[in-house]
Design a protein around this motif. Structure first.
Motif, PDB file in Angstrom:
ATOM      1  N   PHE A  10     -60.769  -4.980  69.728  1.00 15.16           N
ATOM      2  CA  PHE A  10     -59.963  -6.171  69.448  1.00 15.16           C
ATOM      3  C   PHE A  10     -60.863  -7.393  69.441  1.00 15.16           C
ATOM      4  O   PHE A  10     -61.773  -7.521  70.265  1.00 15.16           O
ATOM      5  CB  PHE A  10     -58.874  -6.369  70.496  1.00 15.16           C
ATOM      6  CG  PHE A  10     -58.070  -7.632  70.280  1.00 15.16           C
ATOM      7  CD1 PHE A  10     -57.002  -7.642  69.399  1.00 15.16           C
ATOM      8  CD2 PHE A  10     -58.416  -8.814  70.911  1.00 15.16           C
ATOM      9  CE1 PHE A  10     -56.281  -8.808  69.156  1.00 15.16           C
ATOM     10  CE2 PHE A  10     -57.700  -9.983  70.687  1.00 15.16           C
ATOM     11  CZ  PHE A  10     -56.627  -9.980  69.808  1.00 15.16           C
ATOM     12  N   TYR A  12     -60.397 -11.848  68.581  1.00 17.29           N
ATOM     13  CA  TYR A  12     -59.541 -12.950  68.140  1.00 17.29           C
ATOM     14  C   TYR A  12     -60.026 -13.492  66.798  1.00 17.29           C
ATOM     15  O   TYR A  12     -59.263 -14.053  66.034  1.00 17.29           O
ATOM     16  CB  TYR A  12     -59.504 -14.067  69.190  1.00 17.29           C
ATOM     17  CG  TYR A  12     -58.761 -13.657  70.437  1.00 17.29           C
ATOM     18  CD1 TYR A  12     -57.373 -13.613  70.453  1.00 17.29           C
ATOM     19  CD2 TYR A  12     -59.438 -13.292  71.595  1.00 17.29           C
ATOM     20  CE1 TYR A  12     -56.674 -13.216  71.580  1.00 17.29           C
ATOM     21  CE2 TYR A  12     -58.753 -12.901  72.729  1.00 17.29           C
ATOM     22  CZ  TYR A  12     -57.380 -12.868  72.717  1.00 17.29           C
ATOM     23  OH  TYR A  12     -56.697 -12.480  73.848  1.00 17.29           O
ATOM     24  N   ARG A  13     -61.322 -13.305  66.539  1.00 18.26           N
ATOM     25  CA  ARG A  13     -61.914 -13.669  65.247  1.00 18.26           C
ATOM     26  C   ARG A  13     -62.553 -12.415  64.680  1.00 18.26           C
ATOM     27  O   ARG A  13     -63.010 -11.552  65.426  1.00 18.26           O
ATOM     28  CB  ARG A  13     -62.969 -14.755  65.425  1.00 18.26           C
ATOM     29  CG  ARG A  13     -62.434 -16.043  66.002  1.00 18.26           C
ATOM     30  CD  ARG A  13     -63.496 -17.135  66.051  1.00 18.26           C
ATOM     31  NE  ARG A  13     -64.857 -16.643  66.108  1.00 18.26           N
ATOM     32  CZ  ARG A  13     -65.782 -17.098  66.948  1.00 18.26           C
ATOM     33  NH1 ARG A  13     -65.482 -18.026  67.817  1.00 18.26           N
ATOM     34  NH2 ARG A  13     -67.005 -16.626  66.911  1.00 18.26           N
ATOM     35  N   GLN A  17     -65.954  -9.395  68.456  1.00 17.98           N
ATOM     36  CA  GLN A  17     -65.116  -8.426  69.159  1.00 17.98           C
ATOM     37  C   GLN A  17     -65.115  -8.741  70.654  1.00 17.98           C
ATOM     38  O   GLN A  17     -66.177  -8.910  71.260  1.00 17.98           O
ATOM     39  CB  GLN A  17     -65.659  -7.001  68.949  1.00 17.98           C
ATOM     40  CG  GLN A  17     -65.463  -6.475  67.552  1.00 17.98           C
ATOM     41  CD  GLN A  17     -64.010  -6.121  67.280  1.00 17.98           C
ATOM     42  OE1 GLN A  17     -63.368  -5.449  68.060  1.00 17.98           O
ATOM     43  NE2 GLN A  17     -63.498  -6.594  66.160  1.00 17.98           N
ATOM     44  N   THR A  44     -57.013  -9.756  77.713  1.00 17.86           N
ATOM     45  CA  THR A  44     -56.924  -9.259  76.341  1.00 17.86           C
ATOM     46  C   THR A  44     -56.567  -7.778  76.334  1.00 17.86           C
ATOM     47  O   THR A  44     -55.714  -7.341  75.556  1.00 17.86           O
ATOM     48  CB  THR A  44     -58.252  -9.513  75.597  1.00 17.86           C
ATOM     49  OG1 THR A  44     -58.506 -10.928  75.585  1.00 17.86           O
ATOM     50  CG2 THR A  44     -58.198  -8.991  74.177  1.00 17.86           C
ATOM     51  N   LYS A  47     -52.946  -7.386  77.257  1.00 12.41           N
ATOM     52  CA  LYS A  47     -52.086  -7.796  76.140  1.00 12.41           C
ATOM     53  C   LYS A  47     -52.105  -6.778  75.006  1.00 12.41           C
ATOM     54  O   LYS A  47     -51.109  -6.615  74.304  1.00 12.41           O
ATOM     55  CB  LYS A  47     -52.489  -9.181  75.635  1.00 12.41           C
ATOM     56  CG  LYS A  47     -52.079 -10.288  76.588  1.00 12.41           C
ATOM     57  CD  LYS A  47     -52.467 -11.652  76.042  1.00 12.41           C
ATOM     58  CE  LYS A  47     -51.955 -12.757  76.931  1.00 12.41           C
ATOM     59  NZ  LYS A  47     -52.300 -14.080  76.377  1.00 12.41           N
ATOM     60  N   CYS A  48     -53.203  -6.073  74.817  1.00 15.54           N
ATOM     61  CA  CYS A  48     -53.240  -5.006  73.811  1.00 15.54           C
ATOM     62  C   CYS A  48     -52.383  -3.822  74.267  1.00 15.54           C
ATOM     63  O   CYS A  48     -51.635  -3.257  73.468  1.00 15.54           O
ATOM     64  CB  CYS A  48     -54.679  -4.542  73.571  1.00 15.54           C
ATOM     65  SG  CYS A  48     -55.665  -5.677  72.566  1.00 15.54           S
ATOM     66  N   ASN A  53     -51.088  -8.372  71.756  1.00 19.72           N
ATOM     67  CA  ASN A  53     -52.196  -8.420  70.800  1.00 19.72           C
ATOM     68  C   ASN A  53     -52.222  -7.092  70.052  1.00 19.72           C
ATOM     69  O   ASN A  53     -51.982  -6.040  70.649  1.00 19.72           O
ATOM     70  CB  ASN A  53     -53.538  -8.590  71.515  1.00 19.72           C
ATOM     71  CG  ASN A  53     -53.698  -9.935  72.172  1.00 19.72           C
ATOM     72  OD1 ASN A  53     -52.996 -10.885  71.846  1.00 19.72           O
ATOM     73  ND2 ASN A  53     -54.628 -10.031  73.094  1.00 19.72           N
TER      74      ASN A  53
END
Length: 182
Positions: A10, A12-13, A17, A44, A47-48, A53
């Motif tokens: 994952f 965010y951009r 990674q 993160t 949230k995944c 996410n």
């Protein structure tokens, strides 16, 4: 209910990674902590796992449910989530905020059994006296207890706590960790 994460990635951009090929397996009944420095991807990852996410690749299985393909109500019945930080934008009452944890069970009206579950969680966390207060007017510690109550009323198979003791005094930290172990 086992949780399996396989080769999770994952970012965010697209050029950076945060999670790179993360794999883990947690068995039913285990209490697991994810430890690392700030900014290392702990939140993160949580949230995944909870599909807040969407990973760029990898697999997340909770028991027989593929989290990456599951609907939000399916995840909410399996996993209770207590975020690290709450939004102050919630203008409703504490009891309304906790009721949000029951939404995957509600049809057109709230049943007495839903109210009983909510009252039980509020008593367990000693926040019954906050029921009619606005969530946005609570202290940080009070908000944290309300977030835990909201997760408890989901009656899930597992919980994801992201820094569940933040904003709490030592007595309440011990209480929340005891509830997490339970």
């Amino acid at each position: 209910m086992p949780l399996t994460v396989e080769n999770l990635c994952f970012g965010y951009r697209s050029d950076k990674q945060i999670l790179k090929s993360v794999s883990l397996s947690i068995e039913s009944g285990e209490l697991v902590s994810i430890v690392g420095p700030n900014g290392s991807g702990k939140t993160t990852l949580i949230k995944c796992i909870n599909k807040i996410n969407t990973p760029s690749s990898g697999k997340i299985l909770f028991d027989d449910l593929d989290i990456t393909k599951a609907k939000p109500w399916q995840i909410a019945r399996k996993i209770g989530y207590v975020p690290q930080i709450s939004s102050d934008s919630m203008s409703g009452s504490v009891i309304d905020y906790i009721l949000l944890g029951r939404r995957q069970y509600l049809n057109w009206k709230i049943k007495a059994s839903d109210l009983a579950v909510i009252m039980s969680a509020m008593k367990k966390l000693d926040i019954v006296d906050l029921a009619n207060m606005k969530f946005s007017e609570l202290s940080g510690g009070q908000k944290q207890k309300v977030l835990v109550a909201r997760a408890l009323v989901q009656e899930p198979d597992a919980f994801l706590f992201d820094e569940p003791t933040s904003n709490l005094d030592i007595k309440n930290q011990i209480e929340i960790m005891s509830i997490a172990r339970e």
